[in-house]
Design a protein around this motif. Structure first.
Motif, PDB file in Angstrom:
ATOM      1  N   HIS A 147      69.854  33.275  20.897  1.00  8.92           N
ATOM      2  CA  HIS A 147      69.931  32.906  19.480  1.00  8.92           C
ATOM      3  C   HIS A 147      68.950  33.759  18.688  1.00  8.92           C
ATOM      4  CE1 HIS A 147      72.331  29.252  20.392  1.00  8.92           C
ATOM      5  NE2 HIS A 147      71.682  29.348  21.536  1.00  8.92           N
ATOM      6  N   GLY A 148      69.504  34.705  17.926  1.00  7.07           N
ATOM      7  CA  GLY A 148      68.664  35.584  17.136  1.00  7.07           C
ATOM      8  C   GLY A 148      68.553  36.971  17.741  1.00  7.07           C
ATOM      9  N   LEU A 149      68.049  37.905  16.938  1.00  4.20           N
ATOM     10  CA  LEU A 149      68.018  39.309  17.356  1.00  4.20           C
ATOM     11  C   LEU A 149      66.990  39.555  18.454  1.00  4.20           C
ATOM     12  CD1 LEU A 149      69.167  42.114  16.936  1.00  4.20           C
ATOM     13  CD2 LEU A 149      67.452  42.489  15.142  1.00  4.20           C
ATOM     14  N   ARG A 150      65.768  39.062  18.290  1.00  2.00           N
ATOM     15  CA  ARG A 150      64.748  39.308  19.315  1.00  2.00           C
ATOM     16  C   ARG A 150      65.143  38.671  20.634  1.00  2.00           C
ATOM     17  NH1 ARG A 150      60.057  36.891  21.534  1.00  2.00           N
ATOM     18  NH2 ARG A 150      58.629  38.493  22.360  1.00  2.00           N
ATOM     19  N   SER A 151      65.623  37.429  20.588  1.00  2.00           N
ATOM     20  CA  SER A 151      66.025  36.780  21.835  1.00  2.00           C
ATOM     21  C   SER A 151      67.200  37.510  22.466  1.00  2.00           C
ATOM     22  CB  SER A 151      66.386  35.311  21.586  1.00  2.00           C
ATOM     23  OG  SER A 151      67.487  35.196  20.709  1.00  2.00           O
ATOM     24  N   GLY A 152      68.087  38.073  21.631  1.00  2.00           N
ATOM     25  CA  GLY A 152      69.190  38.851  22.162  1.00  2.00           C
ATOM     26  C   GLY A 152      68.702  40.083  22.891  1.00  2.00           C
ATOM     27  N   LEU A 153      67.699  40.775  22.323  1.00  2.00           N
ATOM     28  CA  LEU A 153      67.150  41.959  22.980  1.00  2.00           C
ATOM     29  C   LEU A 153      66.468  41.589  24.294  1.00  2.00           C
ATOM     30  CD1 LEU A 153      66.478  44.957  22.999  1.00  2.00           C
ATOM     31  CD2 LEU A 153      64.418  44.424  21.663  1.00  2.00           C
ATOM     32  N   LEU A 154      65.693  40.506  24.282  1.00  2.00           N
ATOM     33  CA  LEU A 154      65.036  40.065  25.516  1.00  2.00           C
ATOM     34  C   LEU A 154      66.072  39.743  26.590  1.00  2.00           C
ATOM     35  CD1 LEU A 154      62.254  37.708  24.082  1.00  2.00           C
ATOM     36  CD2 LEU A 154      61.966  40.039  24.964  1.00  2.00           C
ATOM     37  N   ALA A 155      67.164  39.095  26.180  1.00  2.00           N
ATOM     38  CA  ALA A 155      68.218  38.757  27.148  1.00  2.00           C
ATOM     39  C   ALA A 155      68.887  40.016  27.701  1.00  2.00           C
ATOM     40  CB  ALA A 155      69.251  37.839  26.491  1.00  2.00           C
ATOM     41  N   VAL A 156      69.124  40.999  26.845  1.00  2.00           N
ATOM     42  CA  VAL A 156      69.718  42.256  27.306  1.00  2.00           C
ATOM     43  C   VAL A 156      68.831  42.898  28.372  1.00  2.00           C
ATOM     44  CG1 VAL A 156      70.228  44.637  26.606  1.00  2.00           C
ATOM     45  CG2 VAL A 156      71.055  42.725  25.229  1.00  2.00           C
ATOM     46  N   PRO A 216      77.486  36.974  31.946  1.00  2.00           N
ATOM     47  CA  PRO A 216      77.956  37.095  30.559  1.00  2.00           C
ATOM     48  C   PRO A 216      76.858  36.729  29.560  1.00  2.00           C
ATOM     49  CG  PRO A 216      79.508  35.835  31.894  1.00  2.00           C
ATOM     50  CD  PRO A 216      78.266  35.989  32.711  1.00  2.00           C
ATOM     51  N   LEU A 217      76.802  37.481  28.478  1.00  2.00           N
ATOM     52  CA  LEU A 217      75.828  37.230  27.415  1.00  2.00           C
ATOM     53  C   LEU A 217      76.545  36.921  26.116  1.00  2.00           C
ATOM     54  CD1 LEU A 217      72.985  37.273  26.130  1.00  2.00           C
ATOM     55  CD2 LEU A 217      73.262  39.755  25.849  1.00  2.00           C
ATOM     56  N   ILE A 218      76.177  35.807  25.523  1.00  2.00           N
ATOM     57  CA  ILE A 218      76.624  35.428  24.178  1.00  2.00           C
ATOM     58  C   ILE A 218      75.397  35.493  23.280  1.00  2.00           C
ATOM     59  CG2 ILE A 218      77.655  33.621  22.747  1.00  2.00           C
ATOM     60  CD1 ILE A 218      78.726  32.432  25.415  1.00  2.00           C
ATOM     61  N   VAL A 219      75.550  36.034  22.097  1.00  2.00           N
ATOM     62  CA  VAL A 219      74.445  36.070  21.143  1.00  2.00           C
ATOM     63  C   VAL A 219      74.914  35.453  19.831  1.00  2.00           C
ATOM     64  CG1 VAL A 219      72.774  37.482  19.901  1.00  2.00           C
ATOM     65  CG2 VAL A 219      73.519  38.165  22.200  1.00  2.00           C
ATOM     66  N   THR A 220      74.173  34.485  19.350  1.00  2.00           N
ATOM     67  CA  THR A 220      74.454  33.924  18.023  1.00  2.00           C
ATOM     68  C   THR A 220      73.476  34.525  17.028  1.00  2.00           C
ATOM     69  OG1 THR A 220      75.328  31.818  18.855  1.00  2.00           O
ATOM     70  CG2 THR A 220      74.488  31.842  16.608  1.00  2.00           C
ATOM     71  N   TRP A 221      74.018  35.132  15.975  1.00  2.00           N
ATOM     72  CA  TRP A 221      73.191  35.646  14.890  1.00  2.00           C
ATOM     73  C   TRP A 221      73.137  34.580  13.798  1.00  2.00           C
ATOM     74  CZ3 TRP A 221      74.558  41.557  14.041  1.00  2.00           C
ATOM     75  CH2 TRP A 221      74.156  42.272  15.176  1.00  2.00           C
TER      76      TRP A 221
END
Length: 383
Positions: A106-115, A124-129
């Protein structure tokens, strides 16, 4: 505090959606970056709904988010992310996500950390902006690069507003969709009896004068500069309206200095946990942000039947429809004029209050949000 995982009771028995034929419950890892009010409330609601449906949920985020939202109380495991280094946060995510069927950031920083944490794993990765960062110059270029990396790595990007969906597509998302985001159940408010309301207004210094309420972190992109410009216009009214601002942030000293130097009728209240009570005492709510997806203040104001003046930015128009007075961002004369007209027109205030409550009836519920997210999870784990 160290990055440890808090244990919770095992999920209830049964075969939750996405896990038929007696398979183990799906383990969904939720990643929360900064823990802002909108994303924090959403992840708490989502966690409770997923756990209730038999999923195993781990939430990774700042410890302050756990203290503020109580993910473990909702039945999740919790892993505190090290806020000092990305390396420490990535290591925690890799450990907490061992065996996870999918990761939902959830969010850009958390998305980068998950990547980074998922590198080399076929999860699978889901990202909510939920929002978009405000950045200028070199930082804006860095943000675009991060957005592109996250959008292209995610199997699905969910956007809280239509412009976020278009932004994700522009950054190269393979699959970007508008996602219903639950409106939190209205928090309890005190009875709106005349005696109580007058007492609350007296504590703020607004006994015989209109009370306006703004809420938000005291940072540049919340538009408090133009809001103070508007306050300079309506200070000529008699009685003079008082603007109360609930929130903290790095710009507080600069805003207070301007309030003092210009003699503006504005009070900075600091961080408050009683926003519903403040709304119940207010005549008008004001949202002056440069950009919003699904503003929590707008949602709470419409739920409470408080007339709202808001900037027509981001997802605000599609959120409120005709149930608020909308003005351009950065146009303090328009903002001040809308407030002044509302204060002079009690009939219009009543109309907006009714329109706001009617509008909220059509917003997605928490069950709608959980059902939608579950359908996305099913789609990914069954492919």
């Amino acid at each position: 505090m160290s990055s440890t995982v808090s244990s919770t009771p095992a999920p209830p028995p049964g075969n939750p959606p996405g896990n038929p034929h007696g398979q183990p419950p799906l383990h969904a890892l939720q990643v929360l970056g900064g823990g802002s009010s909108g994303s924090g409330v959403h992840v708490r609601s989502l966690t409770a709904g997923l756990v209730a449906r038999g999923l195993r949920v781990t939430v990774c985020g700042p410890w302050r988010a756990e203290r503020g939202y109580g993910f473990t109380q909702a039945g999740a495991w919790f892993a505190g992310l090290d806020p000092r280094t990305n390396a420490g946060a990535v290591a925690t995510l890799r450990a907490a996500g061992a065996g996870a069927g999918l990761v939902h950031a959830h969010g850009l920083r958390s998305g980068l950390l998950a990547v980074l944490a998922l590198h080399g794993r076929g999860v699978p990765l889901i990202v909510t902006w939920h929002s978009k960062p405000y950045a200028e110059g070199a930082r804006a270029q860095a943000v675009r690069l991060i957005e592109r990396r996250v959008a292209r790595r995610a199997a699905i990007v969910l956007g809280a507003s239509s412009d976020l969906v278009e932004r994700a597509r522009a950054r190269g998302a393979r699959d970007a969709r508008l996602a219903p985001v639950a409106v939190p159940a209205p928090r309890a408010t005190p009875p709106r009896e005349d005696g109580w309301r007058q007492k609350a207004r007296a504590e703020l210094g607004a006994v015989e004068r209109p009370l306006l309420l703004a809420v938000g972190r005291l940072v540049l992109d919340r538009g408090f500069g133009p809001l103070l410009d508007a306050a300079r216009v309506w200070r000529a009214l008699d009685p003079q309206p008082l603007l109360a601002v609930a929130g903290e942030g790095p710009d507080r000293a600069a805003l207070q200095r301007r309030i003092d130097e210009e003699g503006l009728p504005v009070r900075l209240l600091g961080r408050r946990d009683d926003v519903p009570a403040l709304l119940a005492a207010a005549d008008v709510a004001v949202l002056s942000s440069r950009w919003e997806a699904r503003s929590l203040l707008a949602q709470e104001a419409l739920h409470a039947g408080v007339p709202l003046v808001a900037t027509a930015v981001g997802g605000v128009p599609e959120l409120v429809g005709e149930a608020a007075e909308l003005v351009p961002y950065g146009a303090p004369e328009d903002l001040a004029g809308a407030v002044i007209r509302l204060l002079a027109d009690p009939v219009r205030r009543v109309e907006l209050a009714a329109a706001g409550r009617a509008r909220t009836a059509g917003w997605p519920t928490e069950d709608d949000t959980v059902a939608h997210v579950l359908s996305v999870y099913d789609e990914l784990v069954q492919t």
